[in-house]
Design a protein around this motif. Structure first.
Motif, mmCIF file in Angstrom:
data_model
loop_
_atom_site.group_PDB
_atom_site.id
_atom_site.type_symbol
_atom_site.label_atom_id
_atom_site.label_comp_id
_atom_site.label_asym_id
_atom_site.label_seq_id
_atom_site.Cartn_x
_atom_site.Cartn_y
_atom_site.Cartn_z
ATOM 1 N N THR A 24 1.557 6.347 4.984
ATOM 2 C CA THR A 24 0.173 5.882 4.996
ATOM 3 C C THR A 24 -0.005 4.759 6.014
ATOM 4 O OG1 THR A 24 0.021 6.392 2.641
ATOM 5 C CG2 THR A 24 -1.688 4.940 3.564
ATOM 6 N N TRP A 25 0.979 3.871 6.053
ATOM 7 C CA TRP A 25 0.974 2.746 6.993
ATOM 8 C C TRP A 25 2.233 2.829 7.843
ATOM 9 C CZ3 TRP A 25 0.865 1.364 1.578
ATOM 10 C CH2 TRP A 25 -0.433 1.183 1.076
ATOM 11 N N SER A 70 -3.829 3.764 11.375
ATOM 12 C CA SER A 70 -2.738 3.593 10.411
ATOM 13 C C SER A 70 -1.518 2.912 11.028
ATOM 14 C CB SER A 70 -2.325 4.947 9.830
ATOM 15 O OG SER A 70 -1.701 5.754 10.823
ATOM 16 N N PRO A 112 1.015 5.925 -1.962
ATOM 17 C CA PRO A 112 1.024 5.615 -0.525
ATOM 18 C C PRO A 112 2.359 5.040 -0.071
ATOM 19 C CG PRO A 112 -0.339 4.044 -1.728
ATOM 20 C CD PRO A 112 0.018 5.122 -2.702
ATOM 21 N N ALA A 145 -5.306 -3.521 2.099
ATOM 22 C CA ALA A 145 -5.556 -2.112 1.791
ATOM 23 C C ALA A 145 -5.824 -1.917 0.300
ATOM 24 C CB ALA A 145 -4.369 -1.264 2.232
ATOM 25 N N PHE A 146 -5.074 -2.568 -0.564
ATOM 26 C CA PHE A 146 -5.281 -2.429 -2.008
ATOM 27 C C PHE A 146 -6.566 -3.117 -2.456
ATOM 28 C CE2 PHE A 146 -0.655 -1.429 -2.271
ATOM 29 C CZ PHE A 146 -0.796 -0.188 -2.893
ATOM 30 N N GLN A 147 -6.874 -4.245 -1.835
ATOM 31 C CA GLN A 147 -8.136 -4.919 -2.172
ATOM 32 C C GLN A 147 -9.325 -4.039 -1.820
ATOM 33 O OE1 GLN A 147 -7.761 -8.589 -0.007
ATOM 34 N NE2 GLN A 147 -6.347 -9.502 -1.481
ATOM 35 N N LYS A 148 -9.240 -3.393 -0.650
ATOM 36 C CA LYS A 148 -10.320 -2.507 -0.219
ATOM 37 C C LYS A 148 -10.427 -1.304 -1.155
ATOM 38 C CE LYS A 148 -11.969 0.018 3.849
ATOM 39 N NZ LYS A 148 -11.681 0.358 5.273
ATOM 40 N N ALA A 149 -9.275 -0.747 -1.546
ATOM 41 C CA ALA A 149 -9.272 0.417 -2.422
ATOM 42 C C ALA A 149 -9.831 0.111 -3.811
ATOM 43 C CB ALA A 149 -7.859 0.965 -2.545
ATOM 44 N N ASN A 150 -9.602 -1.123 -4.254
ATOM 45 C CA ASN A 150 -10.059 -1.527 -5.590
ATOM 46 C C ASN A 150 -11.454 -2.124 -5.599
ATOM 47 O OD1 ASN A 150 -7.658 -0.682 -6.793
ATOM 48 N ND2 ASN A 150 -6.638 -2.627 -6.365
ATOM 49 N N GLY A 151 -12.119 -2.040 -4.439
ATOM 50 C CA GLY A 151 -13.510 -2.475 -4.356
ATOM 51 C C GLY A 151 -13.707 -3.960 -4.311
ATOM 52 N N GLN A 159 1.760 11.225 -5.049
ATOM 53 C CA GLN A 159 0.539 10.704 -4.430
ATOM 54 C C GLN A 159 0.514 9.174 -4.410
ATOM 55 O OE1 GLN A 159 -3.094 12.723 -5.595
ATOM 56 N NE2 GLN A 159 -1.967 14.575 -6.185
#
Length: 285
Positions: free
Chosen positions: A55-56, A77, A24, A279-285, A22
């Motif tokens: 994922t991308w 994507s 990305p 993408a990681f910044q968005k995922a980590n809030g 799991q």
């Protein structure tokens, strides 16, 4: 040679392992297709399968974007980034000297027109590759004023197909596979490239070097549209005919010598990094 199906197989299996955990997956060079699952083999299917896991999707060209959309890959994507192959070339080419080429062909041959040849694809093994070798031999013998440099893949089946026809032709230089900087040194000085390689098509297009492609199809048709690539297959007579046309017809040669950024502008990696960071910044809030 520098690229092989192992790279594409390792990318697919790496993506599959990431999916199992799991994690990305980003697919660089996404959307390259010929439409024939067995050519190039196994790259075509590896790329297609990897698209179902990614994922991308980092597409090198707008046509690659369209191909992914036709396969129902979500538009959200897909990112048009260019290809990192061109990034590497833009960085490395200015750092290359002609020393590797001088060592390979000799100082006295440096003023002669250089024909750079590679041929190693699985689908060309056997009779097709033997035909290519016969064509190159005839081409060299008909044109003693050129020098042919042919880095030969270590696969014994490739060497068995290539070496017998070419080992005694005086203006053909057979050599071991070249490192990246060595190959770029030769590519920059080439008058004409004859190859079945996929990556070479991109590099040569970026440098404005004409390529006669030893295949019936290409997953990089943008290079054909740009005028830098021509599909000629592996027929010996056609190898000779198409090569001699470019050696003798200055107008036809010039039409294939226009450098193009169709595969990237040298900033693909920066775009990819920014997309993943966002993408990681968005995922980590």
């Amino acid at each position: 040679m520098r690229r092989s199906s192992r790279r594409h197989s390792s990318a697919f299996f790496g993506g599959l392992c990431a999916f199992y955990h799991q994690i990305p997956v980003g697919h660089v060079e996404a959307g390259l297709r010929t439409g024939d699952r067995y050519s190039p083999f196994p790259e075509e299917m590896n790329r297609t399968l990897l698209s179902s896991l990614a994922t991308w999707h980092f597409a090198p060209t707008s046509d690659a974007v369209k191909r992914l959309r036709r396969e129902d890959v979500p538009s959200s994507s897909i990112y048009l980034t260019g290809n990192t192959v061109v990034d590497a070339l833009r960085w490395m080419a200015p750092r290359c000297t002609d020393r590797p080429l001088r060592k390979l062909i000799g100082r006295e041959a440096m003023n002669r027109r250089l024909l750079l040849v590679t041929c190693h694809r699985r689908e060309n093994l056997g009779a097709p590759m033997q035909a290519v070798a016969r064509g190159i031999a005839t081409l060299a013998q008909n044109n003693p004023d050129v020098v042919v440099l042919f880095p030969v893949h270590p696969n014994p089946a490739v060497r068995a197909a290539i070496t017998p026809s070419l080992k005694r032709v005086s203006n053909v230089v057979l050599c071991e596979p070249l490192d990246y900087d060595q190959f770029l040194s030769c590519l920059q000085h080439a008058f004409l490239v004859i190859s079945d390689s996929g990556g070479v098509q991109e590099e040569a297009t970026a440098l404005g070097k004409p390529v006669l492609v030893l295949r019936q199809e290409t997953e990089r048709p943008e290079g054909v549209v740009a005028g830098a690539l021509k599909l000629i297959g592996t027929d010996a007579d056609r190898v000779v005919r198409e090569s001699e046309r470019l050696l003798r017809d200055a107008r036809a040669y010039r039409r294939m010598c226009r450098a193009s950024n169709v595969f990237g502008d040298g900033h693909s990696a920066k775009r990819i990094v920014k997309i993943v960071e966002r993408a990681f910044q968005k995922a980590n809030g």
